[in-house]
Design a protein around this motif. Structure first.
Motif, PDB file in Angstrom:
ATOM      1  N   PRO A   1      -7.575  -7.371  -0.634  1.00 40.79           N
ATOM      2  CA  PRO A   1      -6.261  -7.159   0.001  1.00 40.79           C
ATOM      3  C   PRO A   1      -6.075  -7.932   1.297  1.00 40.79           C
TER       4      PRO A   1
ATOM      5  N   MET B   1      -8.062  -2.003  -4.771  1.00 42.72           N
ATOM      6  CA  MET B   1      -7.565  -3.079  -3.906  1.00 42.72           C
ATOM      7  C   MET B   1      -8.314  -4.355  -4.232  1.00 42.72           C
TER       8      MET B   1
ATOM      9  N   ILE C   1       0.842  -1.192   0.000  1.00 40.68           N
ATOM     10  CA  ILE C   1       0.000   0.000   0.000  1.00 40.68           C
ATOM     11  C   ILE C   1       0.882   1.248   0.000  1.00 40.68           C
TER      12      ILE C   1
END
Lengths: 436, 360, 253
Positions: C176, C173, C160
């Protein structure tokens, strides 16, 4: 389980189950079971022993090869010398001391009759056979001593000069009977010495076993390997990168892949024929030159690097590429910043294998003419040269017995070269190895 | 190693490849412009016989030892026959200057030479060699004649296929030892000498019809007299004479065929076989008593004498070293008779061209 | 209606002849976290990857329809893909830090895009990104350690940070947290919450509760079609479609 599984469709296969039979636990202690377990362990042991035996056998072959080469070749690095008393003042060579430090010194000494003076000194010191006792290159040693110290011209001195090949072999224990007698006499007088033969390490091919050297072939091999590496490595790696990363998956790329795989399996002599026809014939390049040898071997080594490279690149996980692409790296940046560093250990392994094969190749180089007697080392890429394996081949055919140990010594030099080359590549590979 | 370095490496290697490829091609093209074949060349090149090879290489070495600035000559051992083909392929830097030969040039080979522009050549006899037959020290100590050898080795002696298996089949006086001969291959001048000096003599001695055949049908004569059997009794041992010596030691019943210099060098391991009662020694070969003696030649292209620096010096050096007391004799050469030496020296001095009429 | 950061209109994605995404229209806004939910194989990851043209890497993929970032069609020939992917960053399901040092992982993006002149600028960017990703305190003393030596949760936060370092506007994402343990997952969810104001975030998740916790807008995908799209609270408390209701109540998926 002891219950029988019914086939679908038989009347017994219904949803309503029969009363479940009680499960009988497996008895692990019965004799049959125990012997089965023992047999499995025995098979395990046999397999391990077989593996160990294979390793020992391979190591044994290697040790046998190395030890027999060392045994036969160690004496090839050593030369026998005899202390020769020589009186320059009395010999009165017609040459100025000043000439000795100038450029034409070698030619001047040759025409001043140095060789004759050395021969007469030998006769005086060792009797009428004295001249035959010395190597044909003994006068060269004296010449070098004079060039190093021109003041010797007016003095008398004792110089250790190399002996002739039969005497050298007798001193090493393998000579004709007359020579053995001579050696015994000289040893009694205490004038024989042995030392590392710098001649062997610094001169090129010769017809006399005491004057022969490996440096000419070594330099030829070095130049050829440099050309091979400079061509095969970039072309091979870039081809592998293109084929894996950029090429569309269609019939043309399949064809290219099959062709490259087959090229790697082509017998090396065919590359020699190619070199002969294309490089020597069509392009008219100089025969026996390391440039042509390197080009031919590069053709041969490139497919190996491409195959190893492709496998190494394929092994880089797509997650790394995705990560790089995800933050906006261009395809070239993905390849050179991420894929190539991770694939480099595998590529280097392929390069090691390819270069080691190229170093030992004789057949293609014979075809392009690197099989000649050349009495001086090459001074450039275009001068005629020979390489270590070919030199070994040529020496093995020599009449004189002194060449047997020189051939083995040359094999040792070849093995050392190979180890050095592989050592460098392995060092580089370990440096780039990253753990993930 | 950072990615930037890898990128730089990629760029540099790409440049290196392009540069090297470019230089290669340009170099090649320039060579073409300089005049065919391999362009210009300033070292002496020689090809040919493996028997003459030790002597030519010795002279080459001496050339370099005397003058370290001189370019080292390039001497290849290809066999007389193969060397002739290379030699006669033409004039120019792409073709050899000297051909070493352990037999005289054939008229057909001269025709090829002339057709390719290499008709002006010097024929220089450098010495004599004996074609020696040898057996291991513990061998059957045979005494052979050319007829015996012909009957043992020919493919079809007297026109019929060869069925001899042991030497006794060929000559009842010989022991019942299986016939096993290791000899030179067809490209070798030594093989030509074997054919001409021994087999042909034996052929014509044993078969009266053979001699007139030479004139009326040369091909049939060749097939009858010089073709060697191929059923394993005669084994081509390649150009590597050391190998033959080793094979004799492991197989005491075998006979080996090679040049006299190899016999002399390996006196401790093998014995010479007497042919027609004459042992091969320096003396018997020099005065032609031994049936297997043959002259050794070098052929030089006249056009190259002025083009290649050092070629004339090379020839003079050869002449200075081929006497009976010279270093070449120590190497195993048998010196030619003084009259022949003088004639050869004169050819070098005057650069007299070979008259093709003397070739056969 | 405020201007949307990214808009997708009638987007269909084909792999060869097979249609994977069928006529999907969605908006992504700056102040929102948008969640894509749905059963496995429903196409949510595929659609996510169209937003930053990651599908370009698949040879047989073809995208129809229009996707715009700040009003510019991202599939038009004059859109620079490299720049697009810097503006629309991505974090993947399995943490995939580069096998380099932690510093290098974060510094790589700014370096290749030329976002930092001197080393000190680069150091600043690295520290800022790691702080924003909530990783700075844990790694500030070992920036030269390998990125792969971190734990799973730390690696994902490093990814990130890496995505943040190039100063994106949108962060995509793709599941994730699916490879992480509950505590790491909680940390990531907290992070998403903090990042919300600064970046537009789109998160694909198969964990409905996570979608409910983290997002303001939710899109429910099923077999390649967009079944329902609206405010998260509405979707989860009062879904309009039958299939949505079935999925949320756990009848399938």
């Amino acid at each position: 389980m002891n219950s029988v599984t019914p086939f679908i469709g038989t009347p017994d296969a219904t949803a309503s189950a029969k009363p479940a039979t009680a499960r009988v636990p497996t008895d692990w202690t019965t004799k049959a079971m125990q012997s089965r377990i023992r047999r499995r362990y025995a098979a395990e042991r046999r397999f391990r022993l077989a593996g160990l035996a294979a390793v020992w056998l391979s190591a044994g072959f290697l040790a046998f090869l190395l030890s027999s080469m060392l045994w036969q070749g160690a004496s090839g690095f050593v030369e026998t010398r005899v202390a020769l008393p020589i009186d320059f003042a009395a010999a009165a060579l017609p040459i100025e001391p000043a000439r000795l430090t100038s450029r034409g010194a070698d030619l001047a000494l040759a025409s001043a009759g140095l060789e004759g003076a050395v021969d007469s000194a030998a006769t005086r010191a060792f009797g009428k056979d004295g001249e035959g006792l010395l190597s044909d290159g003994a006068w060269v040693t004296v010449r070098d001593a004079l060039k190093a110290d021109p003041g010797l011209l007016s003095r008398k001195t004792v110089i250790a000069v190399p002996v002739a090949s039969p005497v050298d072999m007798a001193a090493k224990g393998d000579g004709p009977p007359e020579a053995e007698a001579v050696v015994a006499r000289l040893k009694a007088r205490g004038v024989l010495t042995r030392g590392l033969s710098m001649t062997f390490l610094t001169t090129a091919d010769s017809t006399d076993a005491t004057r022969v050297g490996i440096w000419g072939a070594f330099k030829g091999s070095l130049l050829t390997m440099i050309v091979t590496l400079l061509l095969a490595f970039p072309i091979g790696v870039l081809s592998a990168l293109y084929l894996e990363e950029y090429a569309p998956k269609n019939r043309w790329t399949d064809l290219i892949e099959v062709s490259i795989n087959n090229l790697a399996a082509v017998p090396s002599i065919i590359f020699g024929l190619l070199g002969l026809a294309v490089f020597l014939g069509t392009f008219g390049m100089p025969r026996s030159a390391p440039l042509v040898g390197g080009l031919t071997l590069a053709l041969m080594t490139m497919p190996v690097i491409v195959i190893a490279g492709r496998n190494a690149i394929k092994a880089v996980p797509p997650s790394i590429r995705d990560a790089a692409l995800g933050i906006g790296a261009s395809p070239v940046q993905v390849v050179f910043h991420h894929v190539l560093p991770l694939a480099l250990p595998g590529i280097l392994t392929g390069t090691i294998i390819g270069m080691a094969r190229a170093l030992g190749e004789t057949a293609p180089l014979l075809m392009i003419g690197m099989r000649a007697f050349i009495a001086a080392p090459p001074s450039g890429l275009r001068d005629p040269a020979t390489v270590l394996p070919v030199q070994i081949f040529l020496w093995s055919d020599q009449v004189s017995r002194g060449f047997i140990e020189k051939t083995s010594a040359a094999i040792i030099v070849l093995l050392v070269f190979l180890l050095a080359m592989n050592g460098v590549a392995i060092y580089l590979r370990n440096k780039f190895e990253t753990r993930w | 190693m950072t990615g930037i370095d890898v990128q730089r490496f990629g760029a540099i290697s790409g440049l290196a490849v392009t540069a090297l490829a470019g230089a290669t091609l340009i170099g090649g093209c320039v060579d073409q412009a300089n005049g065919g074949g391999a362009g210009s060349r300033d070292q002496i090149t020689a090809v040919g016989s493996s028997t003459v090879y030790p002597f030519t290489t010795m002279i080459a070495e001496q050339l370099v030892a005397n003058d370290p600035d001189a370019k080292a000559p390039v001497i290849e051992s290809t066999g007389t026959g193969a060397g002739m083909k290379l030699f006669c392929a033409g004039i120019g830097a792409g073709h050899p200057d000297i051909e070493d030969a352990s037999r005289r040039m054939k008229a057909s080979e001269y025709k090829d030479c002339a057709a390719n522009g290499a008709g002006q050549i010097l024929e220089i006899q450098v010495g004599i060699d004996g074609i020696a037959f040898a057996e291991a020290k513990n061998g059957p100590k045979m005494q052979l004649t050319p007829t015996d050898l012909y009957k043992a080795l020919a493919a079809s002696p007297g026109g019929r296929p060869n069925t001899a298996r042991v030497w006794r089949d060929v000559n009842p006086a010989l022991p019942p030892v299986p016939i096993q001969v290791y000899g030179p291959p067809a490209t070798s001048g030594t093989r030509d000498a074997l054919a001409e000096l021994i087999l042909t003599k034996g052929c014509e001695a044993s078969d009266p019809a053979a001699k007139p055949l030479a004139k009326s049908d040369p091909d049939a004569h060749k097939a009858l007299c010089t073709r060697v059997r191929e059923d394993g009794m005669y084994v081509d041992a390649g150009e590597n004479d050391n190998l033959i010596v080793q094979k004799l030691q492991s197989n005491p019943n075998a006979i080996g065929v090679f040049g006299y210099s190899y016999l002399e060098e390996n006196k401790n391991d093998v014995n010479g076989v007497a042919i027609s009662g004459v042992q091969p020694t320096y003396a018997t070969i020099a005065d032609n008593r031994y049936p297997g003696s043959r002259p050794l030649y070098i052929y030089v292209k006249k056009a190259h004498l002025s083009a290649i620096p050092g070629l004339r010096t090379f020839l003079k050096l050869y002449a200075a070293n081929w006497s009976a007391t010279g270093p070449l004799v120590k190497r195993g050469l048998i010196a030619a008779p003084p009259a022949v030496q003088a004639r050869s020296a004169a050819i070098i001095a005057n650069e007299t061209i070979l008259d093709p009429a003397v070739l056969s | 209606m405020t201007n949307h950061k990214m808009t997708a209109r009638d987007v269909s994605v084909y792999y060869g002849q097979k249609r994977a995404i069928d006529n999907v229209s969605i908006d992504v806004d700056m102040d929102n976290v948008t969640a894509f939910i749905g059963p496995s194989g429903c196409g949510k990851s595929t659609f996510l990857r169209t937003l930053n043209r990651m599908n370009d890497t698949v040879a047989s993929a073809r995208v129809e329809g229009k996707i715009e970032l700040d009003g510019h069609d991202i599939y038009s020939p004059d859109m620079d893909v490299v720049q697009l992917r810097a503006r629309v960053g991505m974090v993947f399901q399995k943490p995939n830090p580069f096998p380099k040092s932690i510093y290098e992982n974060v510094a790589y993006g700014p370096r290749i895009h030329g976002l930092a002149g001197a080393k000190s600028d680069l150091d600043q960017i690295v520290e800022k990104s790691l702080r924003r990703a909530g990783l700075w305190d844990e790694v500030k003393d070992r920036l030269t350690d390998s990125g792969t030596a971190l734990s799973g949760g730390q690696q994902q936060r490093l990814c990130i940070a890496r995505a943040i370092a190039v100063d994106p506007e949108v962060i995509l994402m793709d599941e994730p947290c699916s490879a992480l343990d509950p505590i790491a997952t909680a940390k990531i969810e907290e992070l998403i919450h903090e990042l919300r104001g600064r970046y537009a975030i789109v998160i694909v998740t198969h964990n409905m509760q996570q979608a409910a916790r983290v997002s303001q807008r939710t899109a429910f995908f099923h077999l390649g079609t967009l079944v329902e799209y609206g405010d998260t609270s509405a979707i989860f408390t009062n879904p309009r479609e039958e299939r949505t209701k079935d999925y949320i109540t756990g009848r399938y998926g």
